[in-house]
Design an enzyme around this catalytic site. Structure first.
Site, mmCIF file in Angstrom:
data_model
loop_
_atom_site.group_PDB
_atom_site.id
_atom_site.type_symbol
_atom_site.label_atom_id
_atom_site.label_comp_id
_atom_site.label_asym_id
_atom_site.label_seq_id
_atom_site.Cartn_x
_atom_site.Cartn_y
_atom_site.Cartn_z
ATOM 1 N N GLU A 174 0.848 -1.211 0.000
ATOM 2 C CA GLU A 174 0.000 0.000 0.000
ATOM 3 C C GLU A 174 0.873 1.247 0.000
ATOM 4 O O GLU A 174 0.732 2.139 0.861
ATOM 5 C CB GLU A 174 -0.980 -0.013 1.172
ATOM 6 C CG GLU A 174 -1.971 -1.153 1.053
ATOM 7 C CD GLU A 174 -3.222 -1.025 1.927
ATOM 8 O OE1 GLU A 174 -3.306 -0.133 2.769
ATOM 9 O OE2 GLU A 174 -4.137 -1.859 1.724
ATOM 10 N N GLU A 296 -5.054 -8.654 -0.259
ATOM 11 C CA GLU A 296 -5.866 -8.269 0.908
ATOM 12 C C GLU A 296 -7.304 -8.134 0.447
ATOM 13 O O GLU A 296 -7.616 -7.288 -0.405
ATOM 14 C CB GLU A 296 -5.374 -6.951 1.521
ATOM 15 C CG GLU A 296 -4.060 -7.111 2.255
ATOM 16 C CD GLU A 296 -3.639 -5.877 3.049
ATOM 17 O OE1 GLU A 296 -4.525 -5.131 3.500
ATOM 18 O OE2 GLU A 296 -2.410 -5.687 3.191
HETATM 19 O O1 AHR Z 1 -5.372 -5.737 6.911
HETATM 20 C C1 AHR Z 1 -5.314 -4.543 7.634
HETATM 21 C C2 AHR Z 1 -4.646 -3.419 6.884
HETATM 22 O O2 AHR Z 1 -5.403 -3.075 5.768
HETATM 23 C C3 AHR Z 1 -3.280 -3.710 6.304
HETATM 24 O O3 AHR Z 1 -2.265 -3.554 7.212
HETATM 25 C C4 AHR Z 1 -3.171 -2.693 5.216
HETATM 26 O O4 AHR Z 1 -2.339 -3.116 4.165
HETATM 27 C C5 AHR Z 1 -4.599 -2.462 4.783
HETATM 28 O O5 AHR Z 1 -4.917 -1.132 4.691
#
Ligand code: AHR
Length: 494
Positions: A174, A296
């Site tokens: 990210e 994710e």
């Molecule tokens: O999964 C929780 C968080 O969500 C992670 O650390 C991040 O990459 C995303 O914003």
């Protein structure tokens, strides 16, 4: 009203990579500490500090790959602080997640131990946001170099003679947000630089994953693919299912049908996202060499009342099970481009498989979907056509039934189905084309009488799979009766 589904067992559309069933474990809340790592001296039975009950449960999911150490934590993590004698490991503040002290007792060696216990491949995410090129490069040397070198020698001093096998390596996380607030153009240049020093040692060939876009940031995907596709094997995509908004999240358990509908609608949006990102990727990589790595995904609700807001501990209901099943159907459909996906997260955080409290542990409805769907791992994706009724709510409509089918090497066929309508069953006419006969058929179902049904430490089996046989043969078709809000997997052994 009827729903018609045709499964063509003789038309193979691709392979469902088992890596679509991947997991993610971050140094966040009680995921690593308490959920997985309790330390060798804990009264909770453990192997090298890793809890046995959680590992035993997770092993049943055949976890193919595990992403670590973050998430946002990855771009603040300095791996050298997490190796060597535990007593002298440097402590740090986990600024992203609750401001708690991280003692670094779970580091590189412990992560590889965990992967070994689970039988999962490691996927390491490196620190591009606040770490140096040298630091990233030396981590790879430490883990994978077999010869004589400062890092390989240090690994040996720390008790590991042979290098580990490591394939998946993420170059930042990210980086448009917590990983450095970079612009697409800036990150792309940084990616090009950092990945240069992420070396292949001996026969260890890394699969390099670039930090991809946030949700629908198509500009990010465009710039990254245009300028760096030739230097990567995969590009990540993150998208969470958040009813309400990130600023105004909603409860995991206290919700009504309008929240249910919104959650299903937002889950189905994953299909649109993958389609659009794939269109951009196709321009620069028409052979589909570069994988879209959805590393994710999952639901994000309010934390459980009374828990640390920075720990992201949420309950998990039948609604989460439907979310998981819909996502898998979408990933299967795009299996030519989606090479891996990692749900967030494995234990005690967001849409978890397992929740723990002290020495207690429970399996969530999401766990059960992963377990029921594992039959699709590495199977051939079959062509499926679906005509579905609508599930209507508040003047909006969604397809009520979704399905996916696959064939294993031995010829066994699996059809997974879901009915997202919480108020009404679905009668499905299912035609299985291309088989001489249906052979033996068995089924399993996950459902409950309430949308909010979930498992608790007192009642851990409120939502768990049951045998399913609500079908009858009608000429060349099966008439299957899906209960309201249900996930069903049928197995045919021709
Ligand atoms: O999964 C929780 C968080 O969500 C992670 O650390 C991040 O990459 C995303 O914003």
């Amino acid at each position: 009203m009827h729903n018609n589904i045709i499964v063509n067992t003789d038309i193979v559309e691709g392979k469902i990579s088992k890596h679509i069933y991947g997991q993610f474990a971050e140094h966040l809340g009680r995921c690593i500490y308490e959920g997985l790592w309790v330390g060798e001296d804990s009264p909770i039975p453990n192997t090298k500090g890793i809890r046995n009950d959680v590992v035993a449960a997770l092993k049943k999911l055949q976890i193919p790959v595990l992403r670590w150490p973050g998430g946002c934590f990855a771009d603040e993590y300095h791996w050298k602080d997490g190796v060597g004698p535990k007593e002298s490991r440097k402590r740090m503040v986990n600024t992203h997640w609750g401001g708690v002290v991280e003692n670094n007792h779970f580091g590189t060696h412990e992560f590889f131990d965990l992967c070994e216990l689970l039988g999962a491949e490691p996927y390491i995410c490196g620190n591009l946001g606040s770490g140096t090129v040298q630091e990233m490069s030396e981590w790879v040397e430490y883990m994978t170099f077999d010869g004589e070198s400062p890092m390989a020698n240090w690994r040996r001093e720390n008790g590991r003679e042979k290098p580990w096998k490591l394939k998946y390596f993420g170059v930042g996380n990210e980086n448009w947000g917590c990983g450095g607030n970079m612009r697409a153009e800036y990150y792309t240049d940084e990616y090009r630089r950092y990945q240069t020093y992420v070396r292949n040692y001996g026969d260890n060939k890394l699969y390099k994953i670039a930090g991809g876009p946030n949700v629908d940031d198509y500009h990010w995907m465009e710039v990254l693919m245009r300028e760096a596709a030739h230097l990567m094997d995969g590009v990540s995509l993150h998208n969470y299912t958040v009813p309400g908004s990130f600023a105004q999240k909603k409860s995991a358990t206290a919700f009504d049908e309008s929240d249910w509908f919104e959650t299903m609608e937002k889950s189905l949006y994953m299909d649109t996202l993958i389609t659009r990102h794939t269109a951009i990727m196709d321009q620069y990589d028409p052979e589909k060499r570069v994988g879209l790595i959805v590393d994710e995904w999952g639901t994000w609700f309010l934390v459980e009342p009374g828990t640390n807001p920075g720990f992201l501990y949420q309950q998990n209901t039948l609604r989460d099970a439907l979310v998981a099943a819909l996502h898998f159907h979408i990933f299967h459909k795009h299996c030519d481009r989606v090479h891996m996906a990692n749900i967030a997260q494995m234990v005690n955080v967001l849409q978890a498989m397992v929740l723990t409290e002290g020495s207690q542990m429970l399996l969530t409805p999401t766990y059960h979907v992963f377990e029921m769907f594992k039959v699709h791992q590495d199977a051939e994706a079959l062509a499926v056509s679906i005509e579905s009724d609508s599930y209507q709510f508040g003047g909006k409509r969604l397809p009520k039934v979704s399905a996916s089918a696959s064939k294993q090497a031995g010829g066994r066929v699996h059809v997974s189905l879901c009915n997202i309508d919480p108020g009404d069953g679905a009668s499905v006419d299912l035609v299985i084309r291309g088989l001489a006969g249906l052979g033996t058929m068995t089924g399993r179902v996950l459902t409950a009488s309430e949308m909010q049904a979930h498992n608790t430490f007192e009642q851990p089996d409120n939502v768990s799979p049951a045998e399913f046989d609500a079908w009858e043969i009608d000429g060349d078709r099966l008439r299957v009766q899906l209960p309201a809000m249900s996930v069903v997997v049928l197995e045919l052994q021709p």
